[in-house]
Enzyme design. Structure first.
Site, short mmCIF file in Angstrom:
data_model
loop_
_atom_site.label_atom_id
_atom_site.label_comp_id
_atom_site.label_asym_id
_atom_site.label_seq_id
_atom_site.Cartn_x
_atom_site.Cartn_y
_atom_site.Cartn_z
CE LYS A 114 -4.43 -1.94 1.40
NZ LYS A 114 -5.64 -1.83 2.09
CE LYS A 191 -7.05 -8.15 -1.28
NZ LYS A 191 -7.47 -8.45 -0.15
CE LYS A 194 -14.80 -5.52 2.37
NZ LYS A 194 -13.51 -5.40 3.43
N1 AQP Z 1 -10.13 -11.38 -3.68
C1 AQP Z 1 -10.08 -12.16 -2.52
N2 AQP Z 1 -10.07 -13.61 -2.73
C2 AQP Z 1 -10.25 -14.28 -1.53
N3 AQP Z 1 -10.28 -13.78 -0.37
C3 AQP Z 1 -10.41 -12.43 -0.27
N4 AQP Z 1 -10.60 -11.70 0.97
C4 AQP Z 1 -10.58 -10.40 0.42
N5 AQP Z 1 -10.53 -10.33 -1.00
C5 AQP Z 1 -10.29 -11.45 -1.35
C6 AQP Z 1 -10.76 -12.10 2.30
O1 AQP Z 1 -11.73 -11.58 2.86
C7 AQP Z 1 -11.46 -11.60 4.30
C8 AQP Z 1 -11.86 -9.93 4.72
O2 AQP Z 1 -10.89 -8.94 4.28
P1 AQP Z 1 -11.05 -7.34 4.86
O3 AQP Z 1 -12.35 -6.85 4.61
O4 AQP Z 1 -10.78 -7.54 6.37
O5 AQP Z 1 -9.70 -6.78 4.21
P2 AQP Z 1 -9.17 -7.16 2.66
O6 AQP Z 1 -8.63 -8.67 2.77
O7 AQP Z 1 -8.38 -6.07 2.58
O8 AQP Z 1 -10.60 -7.51 1.89
P3 AQP Z 1 -10.85 -6.26 0.64
O9 AQP Z 1 -12.07 -6.57 -0.03
O10 AQP Z 1 -9.61 -6.16 -0.23
O11 AQP Z 1 -10.90 -5.07 1.29
P4 AQP Z 1 -10.33 -3.33 1.32
O12 AQP Z 1 -10.28 -3.33 -0.07
O13 AQP Z 1 -11.06 -2.61 1.93
O14 AQP Z 1 -9.08 -3.50 1.75
C9 AQP Z 1 -10.14 -11.73 4.51
O15 AQP Z 1 -9.96 -12.91 4.99
C10 AQP Z 1 -9.48 -11.77 3.10
O16 AQP Z 1 -8.39 -12.57 3.17
#
Ligand code: AQP
Length: 325
Positions: A114, A191, A194
């Site tokens: 990041k 990946k 969100k």
């Molecule tokens: N693309 C993905 N494939 C598989 N697993 C995923 N996870 C997230 N994206 C994928 C899993 O979702 C859980 C929750 O994640 P989080 O909301 O705590 O944060 P994150 O991993 O950073 O998820 P995002 O969607 O990418 O959110 P932002 O964009 O806000 O940072 C975790 O167990 C993660 O592994």
């Protein structure tokens, strides 16, 4: 013998949860409820890192709770709570931060990816370690991208235990399979996330026609062959992963089924499978958000149960560290 304890959290960021959150994490949360004592939380403190609008954070935390329940997390069987309702998380985060090396925290790939950010972003994995160790979890179902953070958690537990005496259980490595990392539909080298949003992200609450449109316009290649993990085919590989996890059919079986058929039919079937997966979730979500009193009750009861465990852990931690009662 008591059931193994499971703990996991998710950030109420973005416009909702996306397909990767479901397939990589929440689907497993729901499946683990029968055999385990589960604690699932909305990681609102971790969300403050992004400095969202306060009203938006409040709304999203509520809606995210409804989304979790709609995706199959059952508050009758699991403890569902909001991280900031259990103040002990922040306190333990501070203590564990004092045991974390600066270089060790700097090596976390998510922080490096990041780029420059706040001290909050830097210490995020330490707070995550506190979240996990607080509940003496046996297993932590998380996406494969979080593996390094779980390793740090285990290191910190060991370090604390050897300095102050046995206090924390070392959490096991329950990590979703590597094949379950879902990629962005418009850029399959990243990946699905969100915070990326746009046409490459399939929101759990997208309307069926929106899901279909996004899947049909997913970036693929100029060929016709539906094949997995072949050089130059990250888009098709991703769609195969999605279809496989959504239908429970193995990838080789799907490759054989689409031999000679071209991308049109294949994408149509991926769209149908995802629509089928999320249509009942949308329906349950709509009913849940129409009843905010019920969501409040769930979160109040969840916080009370989570605090019982957290207070117990923190009493031990304070004594061991030498903080006056
Ligand atoms: N693309 C993905 N494939 C598989 N697993 C995923 N996870 C997230 N994206 C994928 C899993 O979702 C859980 C929750 O994640 P989080 O909301 O705590 O944060 P994150 O991993 O950073 O998820 P995002 O969607 O990418 O959110 P932002 O964009 O806000 O940072 C975790 O167990 C993660 O592994």
């Amino acid at each position: 013998m008591s059931a193994p304890r499971v703990l996991s959290g998710i950030r109420p960021t973005g416009a909702g949860f996306q397909l990767g959150n479901y397939l990589g994490a929440v689907k497993h949360w729901a499946a683990m409820q029968d055999e385990n004592e589960c604690f699932y939380f909305l990681a609102d403190l971790h969300t403050v890192i992004d400095l969202p609008e306060p009203a938006q954070l409040r709304t999203r935390t509520r809606e995210a709770t409804a989304e979790l329940l709609a995706m199959g997390v059952d508050p009758q069987r699991s403890t569902v709570f909001v991280q900031s309702h259990v103040r002990e998380h922040a306190e333990l985060g501070w203590i564990l931060g004092c045991l974390t090396g600066f270089g060790e925290a700097s090596r976390m790939t998510q922080f490096k990816d990041k780029g420059a950010g706040s001290v909050g972003l830097f210490t995020y994995p330490v707070l995550q370690a506190a979240d996990i160790l607080m509940y003496q979890a046996d297993a932590v179902p998380i996406g494969e991208d979080q593996r390094q953070h779980l390793e740090l958690t285990r290191d910190l537990a060991q370090r604390f235990n050897s300095r102050y005496g046995d206090t924390f259980r070392l959490p096991g490595q329950y990590v979703a399979k590597a094949g379950e990392r879902i990629k962005d539909l418009q850029d399959p080298t990243k990946k699905m996330s969100k915070s990326i949003g746009g046409n490459g992200t399939l929101w759990v609450l997208d309307e069926p026609k929106v899901l279909t449109k996004k899947i049909k316009s997913a970036v693929t290649d100029l060929g016709r062959e539906v094949a997995y993990d072949v050089e130059g085919k990250p888009g098709i590989s991703n769609l195969l992963t999605i279809l496989s996890v959504a239908t429970g059919k193995a990838v080789p079986e799907l490759e054989a089924a689409y031999a000679g058929k071209g991308y049109g039919d294949f994408k149509g079937d991926v769209a149908e499978a995802v629509v089928e997966l999320f249509a009942p979730v949308r329906e349950r979500f709509t009913a849940l958000v129409a009843d905010p009193g019920y969501l409040d009750e769930v979160l109040l009861a969840g916080a009370a149960r989570a605090r019982e465990v957290a207070v117990d852990t923190m009493d031990k931690v304070r004594d061991r560290v030498g903080l006056l009662r």
